[in-house]
Write an enzyme that holds these catalytic residues in place. Structure first.
Site, PDB file in Angstrom:
ATOM      1  N   LYS A   1      -5.777  -7.254  15.094  1.00 28.96           N
ATOM      2  CA  LYS A   1      -7.157  -7.334  15.578  1.00 28.96           C
ATOM      3  C   LYS A   1      -7.417  -8.726  16.172  1.00 28.96           C
ATOM      4  CE  LYS A   1      -7.049  -3.255  13.800  1.00 28.96           C
ATOM      5  NZ  LYS A   1      -7.469  -2.968  12.450  1.00 28.96           N
TER       6      LYS A   1
ATOM      7  N   TYR B   1     -11.154  -0.358   5.105  1.00 32.73           N
ATOM      8  CA  TYR B   1     -10.423   0.296   6.186  1.00 32.73           C
ATOM      9  C   TYR B   1      -9.866   1.645   5.695  1.00 32.73           C
ATOM     10  CZ  TYR B   1      -6.845   0.923   9.741  1.00 32.73           C
ATOM     11  OH  TYR B   1      -6.059   1.424  10.745  1.00 32.73           O
TER      12      TYR B   1
ATOM     13  N   ARG C   1      15.394  -9.840   8.805  1.00 37.17           N
ATOM     14  CA  ARG C   1      14.582  -8.983   7.921  1.00 37.17           C
ATOM     15  C   ARG C   1      14.073  -9.738   6.702  1.00 37.17           C
ATOM     16  NH1 ARG C   1      16.055  -6.380   3.632  1.00 37.17           N
ATOM     17  NH2 ARG C   1      18.199  -6.030   4.265  1.00 37.17           N
TER      18      ARG C   1
ATOM     19  N   ASP D   1      -9.758  -8.870   2.432  1.00 37.35           N
ATOM     20  CA  ASP D   1      -9.303  -8.482   3.763  1.00 37.35           C
ATOM     21  C   ASP D   1     -10.232  -9.186   4.752  1.00 37.35           C
ATOM     22  OD1 ASP D   1      -8.915  -7.276   6.242  1.00 37.35           O
ATOM     23  OD2 ASP D   1      -8.485  -5.309   5.387  1.00 37.35           O
TER      24      ASP D   1
HETATM   25  C1  LIG Z   1      -6.858  -2.339  11.280  1.00 33.12           C
HETATM   26  C2  LIG Z   1      -7.214  -2.791   9.925  1.00 33.12           C
HETATM   27  C3  LIG Z   1      -6.277  -2.743   8.881  1.00 33.12           C
HETATM   28  C4  LIG Z   1      -4.885  -2.178   9.056  1.00 33.12           C
HETATM   29  O1  LIG Z   1      -4.148  -2.966   9.932  1.00 33.12           O
HETATM   30  P1  LIG Z   1      -2.875  -2.443  10.806  1.00 33.12           P
HETATM   31  O2  LIG Z   1      -2.424  -3.676  11.481  1.00 33.12           O
HETATM   32  O3  LIG Z   1      -3.372  -1.368  11.723  1.00 33.12           O
HETATM   33  O4  LIG Z   1      -1.898  -1.925   9.804  1.00 33.12           O
HETATM   34  C5  LIG Z   1      -6.661  -3.236   7.651  1.00 33.12           C
HETATM   35  N1  LIG Z   1      -7.905  -3.724   7.441  1.00 33.12           N
HETATM   36  C6  LIG Z   1      -8.830  -3.776   8.419  1.00 33.12           C
HETATM   37  C7  LIG Z   1     -10.173  -4.335   8.120  1.00 33.12           C
HETATM   38  C8  LIG Z   1      -8.514  -3.305   9.684  1.00 33.12           C
HETATM   39  O5  LIG Z   1      -9.447  -3.344  10.648  1.00 33.12           O
END
Ligand SMILES: *Cc1c(COP(=O)(O)O)cnc(C)c1O
Length: 390
Positions: A208, A111, A59, A183
């Site tokens: 993703k 997001y 962890r 991001d």
């Molecule tokens: C999917 C996504 C997130 C969140 O990610 P998770 O892995 O689902 O928590 C954040 N930012 C963007 C641009 C995303 O496409």
């Protein structure tokens, strides 16, 4: 874990991890364990008191499968350090709680989970958050004067592919002693490396493109050692750690990141050009089209235009729904970055929670379909779209 930074992107994707398996396996095995044994209390104290980097407790992130992943993640973004997380939202949460407590400015669309965290949950903890749209960038300076110390944004954004100038915004934020976090989920480090443009943090939903196969949930935060070390205790004590099995699966995926993303760039470009010519499509939002407003900036700060594009179908929301429902190769699902192409109608999924007037303010129409281009043959994808649009 810190990284050496040798070679081009493809080489880094495959050869970043410095750990060596005792049996010569080219991949660090899954250390499917919660804890690690020591020979003596003196050895335990070396790790606990920070004199030695070593495995201790999963962890905490002190597990070789996680170390190996973090080295590759850091190397791909050109970061001094990377932390892995159990999701993209976990990485954002740790970032915001560590570096956003003096106030967070979020620019442009983000997001859905990010917007909800910023507008609903973090204010419950007394954290001031300011959400401004791309056409309100003139408010940035006033907000920075107000003491916010973290500027956060996506570029390109979802679903309108709006681009923001990372260099300019980072310079402005730094004038006021604020840090900048991008991001980078949509672009991936293959297409954009914000740290090289002056950003302080990169955050990823590794769910993703980094994972790339729609089979894992994970996240990452990258940056300098100085800025990442304070995040460690938040990750540890909020329990935001990635599982060793997922770390190994993600390491496996990163080996093919560059070829996947470059192919997706090429296919998306061809699909965007075909859609731009199509009589039933009124607009195409793709940074790789010369007529797209963000094209010049994309050429300047990106290495590729990405695998995401949005089309606006002639007619209304019902026409877009009908087209989406007719698609056979494109799977109707609200995610992105996988090997299979996905389609989603933002007003029914990612932006369903927003009132229609707010969607309109953000330039999101009901007739939009967002496409995540996968690894299928381009001719088949275009044929599928043409048939569905008829
Ligand atoms: C999917 C996504 C997130 C969140 O990610 P998770 O892995 O689902 O928590 C954040 N930012 C963007 C641009 C995303 O496409």
């Amino acid at each position: 874990m810190t990284a050496n930074r040798d070679g081009g992107m493809s080489t880094r994707a495959i050869h970043s991890q410095s750990l060596k398996d005792a049996h010569g396996s080219p991949n660090i095995p899954i250390y499917n364990t919660t804890t690690f044994a020591f020979n003596s209390t003196a050895d335990v104290l070396d790790v606990v008191e920070g004199r030695k980097d070593g495995p201790l407790y999963t962890r905490y992130g002190l597990n070789p499968s996680i170390f190996a992943l973090e080295e590759t993640l850091a190397n791909l973004e050109g970061a001094e350090m990377a932390w892995a997380f159990c999701s993209g939202m976990a990485a954002e949460t740790a970032l915001f709680l560590t570096h956003g407590r003096d106030g967070i400015i979020c620019i442009g669309d983000a997001y859905g989970g990010t917007l909800e965290l910023l507008s609903t949950q973090l204010p419950l903890l007394g954290i001031r958050t300011h959400l401004i749209l791309g056409n309100e960038l003139d408010r940035l300076e006033t907000l920075l004067t107000g003491g916010s110390k973290l500027v956060f944004f996506e570029t390109p954004t979802n679903p309108t592919m709006e681009l923001f100038d990372i260099r300019t915004i980072a310079a402005k934020a730094h004038e006021y002693g604020a840090k900048v976090a991008i991001d980078n989920t949509f672009a991936s480090p293959v297409n954009q490396r914000p740290l090289e443009l002056g950003a302080d943090f990169v955050v990823h939903s590794a769910t993703k493109y980094l994972g790339g196969h729609s089979d894992l949930t994970a996240g990452s935060l990258m940056g300098s050692r100085d800025l990442l070390m304070p995040v460690w205790n938040w990750r540890k004590n909020l329990g935001l750690m990635i599982a060793p099995e997922i770390a190994a699966l993600l390491s496996r995926s990163l080996r093919t990141l560059v070829v996947r993303v470059r192919q997706q760039n090429a296919t998306a470009q061809a699909v965007a050009e075909a859609m731009a010519r199509h009589p039933k499509v009124t607009r195409v939002f793709y940074p790789g089209l010369p007529e797209f407003p963000g094209h010049a900036l994309a050429r300047d700060q990106m290495f590729g235009f990405g695998g995401m594009l949005t089309i606006e179908v002639a007619g209304d929301g019902a026409d877009a729904t009908q087209a989406a429902d007719q698609l056979k190769l494109f799977t109707l699902a609200p995610s992105l970055g996988g090997a299979e192409s996905l389609v989603t109608q933002p007003c029914t999924t990612t932006h369903h929670g927003l009132p229609p007037a707010e969607r309109a303010r953000r330039g999101i129409s009901d007739a939009m379909l967002r496409l995540s281009i996968g690894l299928e043959d381009v001719d088949d994808l275009i044929a599928d779209l043409e048939l569905a649009l008829q």
